[in-house]
Design an enzyme around this catalytic site. Structure first.
Site, PDB file in Angstrom:
ATOM      1  N   HIS A  16      16.148  -1.479  -0.363  1.00  0.00           N
ATOM      2  CA  HIS A  16      17.039  -0.619   0.430  1.00  0.00           C
ATOM      3  C   HIS A  16      18.154  -0.062  -0.471  1.00  0.00           C
ATOM      4  O   HIS A  16      18.525   1.107  -0.361  1.00  0.00           O
ATOM      5  CB  HIS A  16      17.694  -1.409   1.571  1.00  0.00           C
ATOM      6  CG  HIS A  16      16.744  -1.913   2.615  1.00  0.00           C
ATOM      7  ND1 HIS A  16      16.611  -3.235   2.947  1.00  0.00           N
ATOM      8  CD2 HIS A  16      15.865  -1.253   3.437  1.00  0.00           C
ATOM      9  CE1 HIS A  16      15.721  -3.381   3.919  1.00  0.00           C
ATOM     10  NE2 HIS A  16      15.247  -2.199   4.229  1.00  0.00           N
ATOM     11  N   LYS A  40      14.712  -6.015  19.570  1.00  0.00           N
ATOM     12  CA  LYS A  40      14.171  -6.375  18.261  1.00  0.00           C
ATOM     13  C   LYS A  40      14.827  -7.678  17.821  1.00  0.00           C
ATOM     14  O   LYS A  40      16.030  -7.721  17.589  1.00  0.00           O
ATOM     15  CB  LYS A  40      14.465  -5.256  17.248  1.00  0.00           C
ATOM     16  CG  LYS A  40      13.544  -5.278  16.083  1.00  0.00           C
ATOM     17  CD  LYS A  40      13.546  -3.931  15.374  1.00  0.00           C
ATOM     18  CE  LYS A  40      12.506  -3.937  14.273  1.00  0.00           C
ATOM     19  NZ  LYS A  40      12.361  -2.643  13.646  1.00  0.00           N
ATOM     20  N   ARG A  89       7.291   2.833   0.902  1.00  0.00           N
ATOM     21  CA  ARG A  89       6.769   1.906  -0.100  1.00  0.00           C
ATOM     22  C   ARG A  89       5.272   2.179  -0.255  1.00  0.00           C
ATOM     23  O   ARG A  89       4.878   3.269  -0.586  1.00  0.00           O
ATOM     24  CB  ARG A  89       7.045   0.457   0.322  1.00  0.00           C
ATOM     25  CG  ARG A  89       8.538   0.118   0.333  1.00  0.00           C
ATOM     26  CD  ARG A  89       8.805  -1.154   1.069  1.00  0.00           C
ATOM     27  NE  ARG A  89       8.341  -1.030   2.445  1.00  0.00           N
ATOM     28  CZ  ARG A  89       8.110  -2.047   3.272  1.00  0.00           C
ATOM     29  NH1 ARG A  89       8.296  -3.263   2.874  1.00  0.00           N
ATOM     30  NH2 ARG A  89       7.713  -1.824   4.515  1.00  0.00           N
ATOM     31  N   SER A 127      11.982  -7.344   4.008  1.00  0.00           N
ATOM     32  CA  SER A 127      12.962  -8.320   4.495  1.00  0.00           C
ATOM     33  C   SER A 127      12.259  -9.596   4.961  1.00  0.00           C
ATOM     34  O   SER A 127      12.725 -10.708   4.672  1.00  0.00           O
ATOM     35  CB  SER A 127      13.770  -7.703   5.637  1.00  0.00           C
ATOM     36  OG  SER A 127      14.415  -6.535   5.185  1.00  0.00           O
TER      37      SER A 127
END
Ligand code: COA
Length: 157
Positions: A16, A40, A89, A127
């Site tokens: 990030h 979430k 990515r 993450s």
């Protein structure tokens, strides 16, 4: 031109950070926006995620960090940003990113998405992977900004 970089950042990683550093060089103003979506389930609460980012970019005081709930396009409008930044990515990100870019443009045609390809070093981190490594006692120092490490270890020690 002003851009907004939205994400969950649970937690921020060096991937990030790579996007933040590069977006800041392209755009006059940059706002990092932490999504606070109660549906979430995140490991870190919103304030902690915002704090982690602020502490990781102390050398970039001009970059603003905010939290938002609701639509990304609304958050963009609220801060006066015309561009949404996203990092791409591996190819697996492509489908979701294109879907979100189309949807955001359909929701607000004044706002466009710019996708930056994540640098090779960070192509394969996420993450969740970092939290897995921390939970299993592995070394996360290569993958996350240094100020974030104690906050992650507090949860996973
Ligand atoms: N380097 C390393 N990892 C990266 C990365 C990069 N450059 N870019 C993304 N990732 C990883 C993250 O670590 C995260 O990993 P995880 O799944 O293991 O946790 C994953 O990619 C996705 O994270 P993130 O970039 O935070 O995006 P997201 O898919 O959680 O989306 C929002 C966040 C805020 C953009 C999205 O929830 C949203 O748009 N919310 C608002 C609702 C809305 O407007 N909906 C309609 C629009 S489609």
């Amino acid at each position: 031109m002003k851009a907004i970089y939205p994400g969950t950042f649970d937690p921020i990683t060096k991937g990030h950070l790579d996007i933040i550093v590069r977006a800041r060089l392209i755009f006059d103003e940059l706002v990092v926006a932490v999504g606070d979506n109660p549906q979430k389930k995140t490991t870190f609460d919103c304030l902690t995620r915002v704090t982690m980012i602020r502490e990781s970019i102390l050398d970039m005081p001009e970059v603003e960090v905010i939290s938002f709930d609701g639509l990304t396009v609304e958050a963009a409008k609220n801060v006066g940003a015309r561009v949404i930044i996203r990092g791409l990515r591996a190819i697996t990100d492509y489908e979701l990113e294109v879907q979100m870019a189309f949807m955001n443009r359909s929701l607000d045609s004044d706002i466009d998405t710019v996708i930056l390809v994540t640098s090779p070093n960070w192509q394969f981190i996420s993450s969740s992977l970092i939290k897995d490594i921390a939970g299993l006692g592995g070394d996360i120092t290569p993958y996350v900004p240094e100020p974030v490490i104690p906050l992650i270890m507090k949860v996973f020690r």
